[in-house]
Scaffold this active site. Structure first.
Site, PDB file in Angstrom:
ATOM      1  N   ARG A   1      34.407  33.252  35.544  1.00  0.00           N
ATOM      2  CA  ARG A   1      35.061  34.428  36.154  1.00  0.00           C
ATOM      3  C   ARG A   1      36.521  34.183  36.478  1.00  0.00           C
ATOM      4  O   ARG A   1      37.260  35.090  36.840  1.00  0.00           O
ATOM      5  CB  ARG A   1      34.347  34.842  37.442  1.00  0.00           C
ATOM      6  CG  ARG A   1      32.957  35.358  37.196  1.00  0.00           C
ATOM      7  CD  ARG A   1      32.322  35.925  38.453  1.00  0.00           C
ATOM      8  NE  ARG A   1      30.898  36.072  38.230  1.00  0.00           N
ATOM      9  CZ  ARG A   1      30.330  37.114  37.619  1.00  0.00           C
ATOM     10  NH1 ARG A   1      31.053  38.145  37.221  1.00  0.00           N
ATOM     11  NH2 ARG A   1      29.030  37.152  37.431  1.00  0.00           N
TER      12      ARG A   1
ATOM     13  N   HIS B   1      39.997  42.292  42.630  1.00  0.00           N
ATOM     14  CA  HIS B   1      38.578  41.938  42.570  1.00  0.00           C
ATOM     15  C   HIS B   1      38.033  41.983  43.983  1.00  0.00           C
ATOM     16  O   HIS B   1      38.685  41.477  44.914  1.00  0.00           O
ATOM     17  CB  HIS B   1      38.375  40.531  41.992  1.00  0.00           C
ATOM     18  CG  HIS B   1      38.969  40.387  40.632  1.00  0.00           C
ATOM     19  ND1 HIS B   1      38.359  40.871  39.509  1.00  0.00           N
ATOM     20  CD2 HIS B   1      40.144  39.857  40.232  1.00  0.00           C
ATOM     21  CE1 HIS B   1      39.129  40.625  38.463  1.00  0.00           C
ATOM     22  NE2 HIS B   1      40.222  40.020  38.877  1.00  0.00           N
TER      23      HIS B   1
ATOM     24  N   SER C   1      35.259  40.504  45.071  1.00  0.00           N
ATOM     25  CA  SER C   1      34.815  39.158  45.454  1.00  0.00           C
ATOM     26  C   SER C   1      35.927  38.144  45.180  1.00  0.00           C
ATOM     27  O   SER C   1      36.902  38.446  44.472  1.00  0.00           O
ATOM     28  CB  SER C   1      33.563  38.786  44.647  1.00  0.00           C
ATOM     29  OG  SER C   1      33.866  38.734  43.259  1.00  0.00           O
TER      30      SER C   1
ATOM     31  N   ASN D   1      40.576  47.174  38.728  1.00  0.00           N
ATOM     32  CA  ASN D   1      39.513  46.176  38.853  1.00  0.00           C
ATOM     33  C   ASN D   1      38.780  46.203  37.518  1.00  0.00           C
ATOM     34  O   ASN D   1      37.939  47.075  37.274  1.00  0.00           O
ATOM     35  CB  ASN D   1      38.558  46.508  39.997  1.00  0.00           C
ATOM     36  CG  ASN D   1      37.487  45.425  40.145  1.00  0.00           C
ATOM     37  OD1 ASN D   1      37.295  44.614  39.245  1.00  0.00           O
ATOM     38  ND2 ASN D   1      36.785  45.429  41.265  1.00  0.00           N
TER      39      ASN D   1
ATOM     40  N   TYR E   1      29.139  42.022  46.622  1.00  0.00           N
ATOM     41  CA  TYR E   1      30.090  43.141  46.539  1.00  0.00           C
ATOM     42  C   TYR E   1      30.069  44.062  47.765  1.00  0.00           C
ATOM     43  O   TYR E   1      30.884  44.976  47.846  1.00  0.00           O
ATOM     44  CB  TYR E   1      29.826  43.955  45.263  1.00  0.00           C
ATOM     45  CG  TYR E   1      29.998  43.124  44.006  1.00  0.00           C
ATOM     46  CD1 TYR E   1      31.265  42.688  43.616  1.00  0.00           C
ATOM     47  CD2 TYR E   1      28.899  42.747  43.233  1.00  0.00           C
ATOM     48  CE1 TYR E   1      31.430  41.906  42.480  1.00  0.00           C
ATOM     49  CE2 TYR E   1      29.057  41.967  42.088  1.00  0.00           C
ATOM     50  CZ  TYR E   1      30.327  41.552  41.717  1.00  0.00           C
ATOM     51  OH  TYR E   1      30.498  40.778  40.607  1.00  0.00           O
TER      52      TYR E   1
ATOM     53  N   ASP F   1      46.430  44.333  26.151  1.00  0.00           N
ATOM     54  CA  ASP F   1      47.426  44.909  25.234  1.00  0.00           C
ATOM     55  C   ASP F   1      47.898  46.281  25.714  1.00  0.00           C
ATOM     56  O   ASP F   1      49.074  46.637  25.568  1.00  0.00           O
ATOM     57  CB  ASP F   1      46.842  45.032  23.815  1.00  0.00           C
ATOM     58  CG  ASP F   1      46.751  43.685  23.105  1.00  0.00           C
ATOM     59  OD1 ASP F   1      47.323  42.703  23.602  1.00  0.00           O
ATOM     60  OD2 ASP F   1      46.076  43.624  22.053  1.00  0.00           O
TER      61      ASP F   1
HETATM   62  C1  DHK Z   1      33.552  42.641  39.616  1.00  0.00           C
HETATM   63  C2  DHK Z   1      32.753  42.338  38.563  1.00  0.00           C
HETATM   64  O1  DHK Z   1      31.925  43.242  38.051  1.00  0.00           O
HETATM   65  C3  DHK Z   1      32.725  40.988  37.973  1.00  0.00           C
HETATM   66  O2  DHK Z   1      32.493  41.032  36.573  1.00  0.00           O
HETATM   67  C4  DHK Z   1      33.981  40.192  38.257  1.00  0.00           C
HETATM   68  C5  DHK Z   1      34.585  41.709  40.121  1.00  0.00           C
HETATM   69  C6  DHK Z   1      34.329  40.278  39.744  1.00  0.00           C
HETATM   70  C7  DHK Z   1      34.877  41.943  41.581  1.00  0.00           C
HETATM   71  O3  DHK Z   1      34.779  41.024  42.387  1.00  0.00           O
HETATM   72  O4  DHK Z   1      35.261  43.070  41.936  1.00  0.00           O
HETATM   73  O5  DHK Z   1      33.795  38.850  37.869  1.00  0.00           O
END
Ligand code: DHK
Length: 149
Positions: free
Chosen positions: A113, A102, A104, A76, A24, A89
């Site tokens: 994922r 996202h 990543s 996100n 991240y 919903d």
């Molecule tokens: C962030 C998360 O916490 C994960 O649960 C997702 C996502 C990906 C991200 O890449 O911002 O799978």
């Protein structure tokens, strides 16, 4: 009055910068907020920027965005991406465009994922650009809603 967009962040994004930095990155959620505000300002947009670890709170914020007639919503959903029918919903009740972000590249990670409930309500999905994905999402949203560049 500038139009307002919502930028919502799901669970554990409060730990950005500390949490799995190899996935991240090292930027914090405060850095993300700064980036969103600067990008939105360039497009003449105001931002409501929030993070929660609680699904119901995110649903409440989506309903708030709807009641306030938001111009668009970027989310996100983090760990709720793959599980939350409740967030889906709520999102489908919005008239304004929804953009899913996202940090990543979820398609290059574990299989689980890759399935997103939120994508069913999203006009566009941005993933794999690190935190710059938020800036890209705001720029794309601004183009969709036709605000000045
Ligand atoms: C962030 C998360 O916490 C994960 O649960 C997702 C996502 C990906 C991200 O890449 O911002 O799978």
């Amino acid at each position: 009055m500038p139009k307002t967009i919502y930028v919502l962040n799901g669970p554990s994004l409060n730990l950005l910068g500390e949490r799995q930095p190899e996935i991240y990155g090292r930027a914090t959620l405060a850095d993300v907020e700064k980036l969103c505000r600067a990008t939105a300002k360039r497009h003449g947009l105001a931002v409501e920027f929030r993070q929660s670890n609680h699904e119901g709170e995110i649903v409440d914020w989506i309903q708030e965005a709807r009641a306030k007639k938001t111009a668009g919503l970027i989310i996100n959903p983090a760990g709720y991406t793959t599980t939350s029918v409740a967030i889906l919903d709520a999102l489908v009740t919005l008239k304004a465009p929804v953009i899913e972000v996202h940090i990543s590249n979820i398609h290059a990670r574990e299989e689980f994922r890759r399935h997103s409930y939120v994508s069913k309500a999203a006009r566009a999905v941005v993933c794999g650009f690190g935190i710059n994905g938020y800036a890209l999402a705001i720029t794309g949203l601004a183009a969709l809603i036709g605000v000045k560049v």
